[in-house]
Design a protein around this motif. Structure first.
Motif, mmCIF file in Angstrom:
data_model
loop_
_atom_site.group_PDB
_atom_site.id
_atom_site.type_symbol
_atom_site.label_atom_id
_atom_site.label_comp_id
_atom_site.label_asym_id
_atom_site.label_seq_id
_atom_site.Cartn_x
_atom_site.Cartn_y
_atom_site.Cartn_z
ATOM 1 N N ARG A 1 0.852 -1.107 0.209
ATOM 2 C CA ARG A 1 0.177 0.109 0.046
ATOM 3 C C ARG A 1 0.759 1.270 -0.271
ATOM 4 O O ARG A 1 0.285 2.335 -0.150
ATOM 5 N N PRO B 1 -1.233 4.531 -1.661
ATOM 6 C CA PRO B 1 -2.676 4.281 -1.297
ATOM 7 C C PRO B 1 -2.847 3.912 0.371
ATOM 8 O O PRO B 1 -3.884 4.014 0.769
ATOM 9 N N GLY C 1 -4.643 6.475 1.842
ATOM 10 C CA GLY C 1 -5.881 7.034 0.690
ATOM 11 C C GLY C 1 -7.273 7.350 1.439
ATOM 12 O O GLY C 1 -8.070 7.998 0.796
#
Length: 263
Positions: free
Chosen positions: A5, A234, A237
């Motif tokens: 991520r 992300p 995010g």
């Protein structure tokens, strides 16, 4: 894997003030996470050195020497990213700063220059970048504010006012650009950059600053770069309109300038 991520594979970033310090560390960190980068500052030789480090990661850097005190030059970096790499996903408004000055020596022009260099340049690039960010499916903007935007210390009227404005600009821009474009800020504390060189190289001053910082050390540019990777990836995010304080735990200035009372 949670570390996935934090990857920015295939993304393109613009980083201002990227010749050294926080900007250079950020450009390299974004490249290590998988992004190609457009980097800009006044000094071409510094940008060349950063570009070489980016190339060592397997990513590409496009250097744009420019005086970013001119908002038009900052705005032009959005087009440079699209022309060079075909897209734009991340903007890091790092350029800024203002020399300390007592209130009575801070003219209206000086205050306006501080605002222009720290806020207007960030707005110019952010505004210019929005169409490209939307075309790429959304994106992330990070503005570099300062602990002096929320604590009070003598001599920092122009700098602190401008950085406080940039922090609230972040909140307002995030509201305007949601949900596609996230806008956040990092409020930095005392970081070992050229701006702090006089302190870093003076053992007495360094000890005073470190002892007045709860984590008992001066920050490194990589501390800020790591926060920026989080906010732009992300992993961050679900974060927008926030000011992330990366300042060693400061609640008050950790080195006073020693300006006297007025008489």
């Amino acid at each position: 894997m949670i570390l996935d991520r934090f990857r920015l594979t295939g993304k393109v970033a613009v980083v201002t003030g990227a010749g050294r310090g926080i900007g250079a560390a950020t450009a390299l960190a974004l490249a290590q996470a998988g992004a190609d980068v457009v980097i800009s500052s006044r000094t071409a030789e510094q940008l060349d050195a950063v570009s070489a480090k980016v190339a060592d990661t397997g990513r590409k850097a496009h250097a744009v020497p420019a005086d970013l005190a001119d908002p038009a030059n900052a705005a032009a970096l959005a087009d440079a990213a699209v022309e060079t790499f075909g897209r734009l996903d991340i903007v890091v408004n790092n350029v800024g700063g203002t020399f300390p000055s007592p209130l009575l020596d801070t003219t209206p022009d000086f205050l306006e220059e501080a605002f222009r260099f720290n806020v207007s340049t960030a707005h110019a690039l952010t505004r210019a970048a929005v169409p490209a960010l939307l075309a790429a499916g959304g994106g992330s903007v990070v503005n570099i504010s300062s602990v002096m935007g929320r604590v009070a210390g003598r001599g920092f009227l122009a700098y602190g006012t401008a950085k406080a404005a940039l922090a609230h600009y972040t909140r307002l821009a995030a509201a305007d650009l949601a949900p596609k474009v996230r806008v956040n800020s990092v409020a930095v504390g005392s970081v070992a950059t050229s701006a702090l060189e006089v302190v870093v190289n003076n053992p007495e001053l360094r000890e005073r600053m470190e002892s007045a910082t709860p984590l008992r050390r001066i920050g490194e540019p990589e501390d800020i770069a790591a926060a920026i990777v989080y906010l732009t990836s992300p992993a961050g995010g679900y974060v927008t309109g926030k000011v992330l304080e990366v300042d060693g735990g400061q609640q008050v200035p950790n080195l006073e300038l020693g300006l006297p009372d007025l008489t």
